[in-house]
Scaffold this active site. Structure first.
Site, PDB file in Angstrom:
ATOM      1  N   HIS A 130       0.885  -1.171   0.000  1.00  0.00           N
ATOM      2  CA  HIS A 130       0.000   0.000   0.000  1.00  0.00           C
ATOM      3  C   HIS A 130       0.923   1.221   0.000  1.00  0.00           C
ATOM      4  O   HIS A 130       2.020   1.174   0.578  1.00  0.00           O
ATOM      5  CB  HIS A 130      -0.819   0.117   1.282  1.00  0.00           C
ATOM      6  N   ASP A 141       2.399   1.967   3.358  1.00  0.00           N
ATOM      7  CA  ASP A 141       3.414   1.056   3.910  1.00  0.00           C
ATOM      8  C   ASP A 141       4.822   1.559   3.651  1.00  0.00           C
ATOM      9  O   ASP A 141       5.738   1.273   4.420  1.00  0.00           O
ATOM     10  CB  ASP A 141       3.342  -0.334   3.242  1.00  0.00           C
TER      11      ASP A 141
HETATM   12  C1  XUL Z   1      -7.163  -6.542   4.974  1.00  0.00           C
HETATM   13  C2  XUL Z   1      -6.446  -6.977   3.778  1.00  0.00           C
HETATM   14  C3  XUL Z   1      -5.636  -5.946   3.075  1.00  0.00           C
HETATM   15  C4  XUL Z   1      -5.629  -6.086   1.595  1.00  0.00           C
HETATM   16  C5  XUL Z   1      -4.930  -4.957   0.869  1.00  0.00           C
HETATM   17  O1  XUL Z   1      -7.929  -7.520   5.569  1.00  0.00           O
HETATM   18  O2  XUL Z   1      -6.477  -8.134   3.412  1.00  0.00           O
HETATM   19  O3  XUL Z   1      -4.357  -5.990   3.576  1.00  0.00           O
HETATM   20  O4  XUL Z   1      -5.032  -7.263   1.209  1.00  0.00           O
HETATM   21  O5  XUL Z   1      -5.419  -3.717   1.216  1.00  0.00           O
END
Ligand code: XUL
Ligand code: CO
Length: 436
Positions: free
Chosen positions: A99, A102
């Site tokens: 993300h 991150d």
């Molecule tokens: C949350 C989840 C996230 C997604 C990406 O439950 O799985 O980490 O994978 O936003």
């Protein structure tokens, strides 16, 4: 600087090896159905759980102390890049997922945040060039900051919609710059806590609008990666709009997005929705929207997303069965959306977690490929539905019979004879493939 001096490159040593830092099943170059295991599995590291997460939970602070913790925010972000690539190199993982949040700290303004991101993306780009490691997918975190308290695309506040749009635009730019093979939308807080204050129709329309805007922008910048939605039924909100694969399929059709998106299916999200992992993969497969996987597992006794490393060979075998039956991964892969427990204090535990997950799926791949080669379930299923091959059944599936004609046919049936579903036999056979 070396971040994990206690671990050398993790190698395949086979099932008789006693080395705890070696693979027992994952042999990257070994051919399975004519293709190297690593190309089947396309393992990816989740940046957030591996490098950013610190083991906090609703009752306690971080417990996992890492070498980069005491650095200033930007130095910390740079150190994490280096640590992440060292980690992936040592495990032979060829992809990662992240993300925006991150990889770099937010700033006073969105402009400052994007500048921070650019600096770190430069470092990531260099490491990608150095190692050949690739970006499986990028995404944007639109759920952690308090501004997203009412959601992002589904927020009641139009300025939040604009902010989310800006983050998506920037994350798409970054993903394109890093040659990302996909882009994920997980609807972090796209849902509701109570219908008493919620205009559900407006929220869903806006979510549809936001995704269409993202698709339009991707064309503008010529981003050709695959878009995914990652379903999850609840958590953080009481009800997430992207509840499960079937719900998301309906959403995509309603907003004319069905040709643009595939599913990123997470094991623990499936179980939270009251489905098996295999069920979600199957629904995606038969509807032509299977895309990628977030590999992890939940705890059947807990009602939340524990994101544990997958260790269940049975589940992994059935998951890989669905993946192979769907034609295998193309742009997708197996991203370990999994974290070590908060009492697993050492960096070494990260290696044990990934080794366990990679070996579990490697074994699952081998089991699934043998099941498919021997057509174990396909033959059984074909035979089970053989009544549709000729006569009455053939007419039904070819839509060549009316309700009246069916009724006339049924009136003269004296006794209906059914055959056994043989579930126990099939479970015995499945086990015998796992024992091999
Ligand atoms: C949350 C989840 C996230 C997604 C990406 O439950 O799985 O980490 O994978 O936003
Ligand atoms: Co996930």
């Amino acid at each position: 600087m070396i971040f994990f001096p206690e671990v050398q490159n993790v190698k395949y040593e086979g099932i008789d090896s006693k080395n705890l830092l070696a693979f027992k099943h994952y042999n990257p170059e070994e051919l399975v159905m004519g293709k190297p295991m690593k190309e089947h599995l396309r393992f990816a590291m989740s940046y957030w759980h591996t490098l950013t997460g610190g083991g906090n939970d609703p009752f306690g602070d971080n417990t996992l102390i890492r070498q980069w913790d005491n650095l200033t925010p930007m130095e910390k972000a740079k150190a994490r890049v280096k640590a992440g690539f060292e980690f992936m190199e040592k495990l032979g993982i060829e992809y990662f997922c992240f993300h925006d949040k991150d990889i770099a700290p937010e700033g006073e303004t969105l402009r400052e945040y994007f500048e921070n991101l650019n600096i770190i993306v430069d470092v990531i780009e260099d490491e990608m060039k150095r190692t050949g490691i690739k970006l499986l997918w990028g995404t944007s975190n639109m759920f952690s900051h308090p501004r997203f308290v009412h959601g992002a695309g589904t927020s009641c506040n139009a300025e939040v919609f604009a902010w989310a749009s800006a983050q998506i635009k920037n994350a798409l730019d970054i993903t394109k710059r890093l040659n990302g093979e996909g882009y994920v939308f997980w609807g972090g807080r796209e849902g509701y806590e109570t219908l008493l204050n919620t205009d559900m129709k407006l929220e869903l329309d806006n979510l549809g609008r936001l995704l269409n805007l993202a698709v339009d922008y991707s064309k503008e910048i010529n981003f050709t990666g695959q878009f995914y939605i990652e379903p999850k039924p609840k958590e953080p909100t009481k009800h997430q709009y992207d509840f499960d694969v079937a719900t998301v399929l309906n959403f995509l059709k309603t907003y004319n997005l069905q040709n643009k998106f595939k599913m990123n299916i997470e094991a623990n999200h499936a179980t939270l929705a009251g489905h098996t992992f295999q069920h979600e993969l199957r629904v995606a497969r038969i509807n032509g929207v299977f895309g990628s996987v977030d590999a992890n597992r939940g705890d059947l006794l807990l009602g939340w997303d524990t994101d544990q490393f997958p260790s269940d060979v049975y589940d992994a075998s059935l998951a890989m069965y669905e993946v192979l039956m769907a034609g295998g991964f193309t742009s997708g892969g197996l991203n370990f959306d999994a974290k070590v427990r908060r009492a697993s204090l050492d960096s070494l535990d990260l290696f044990y977690g990934y080794i366990c997950g990679m070996d579990t799926f490697a074994k699952g791949l081998k089991v699934a490929s043998k099941l498919i080669e021997d057509k174990v379930f396909e033959n059984f299923i074909e035979n089970r539905y053989s009544s549709y091959k000729s006569g009455l059944g053939k007419k039904i599936i070819e839509n060549k019979i009316t309700l009246k004609e069916l009724s006339e046919y049924a009136l003269d049936i004296k006794e209906i004879k059914n055959t056994s579903g043989r579930q126990e036999l099939l479970e015995n056979i499945l086990n015998s493939y796992i024992y091999k």
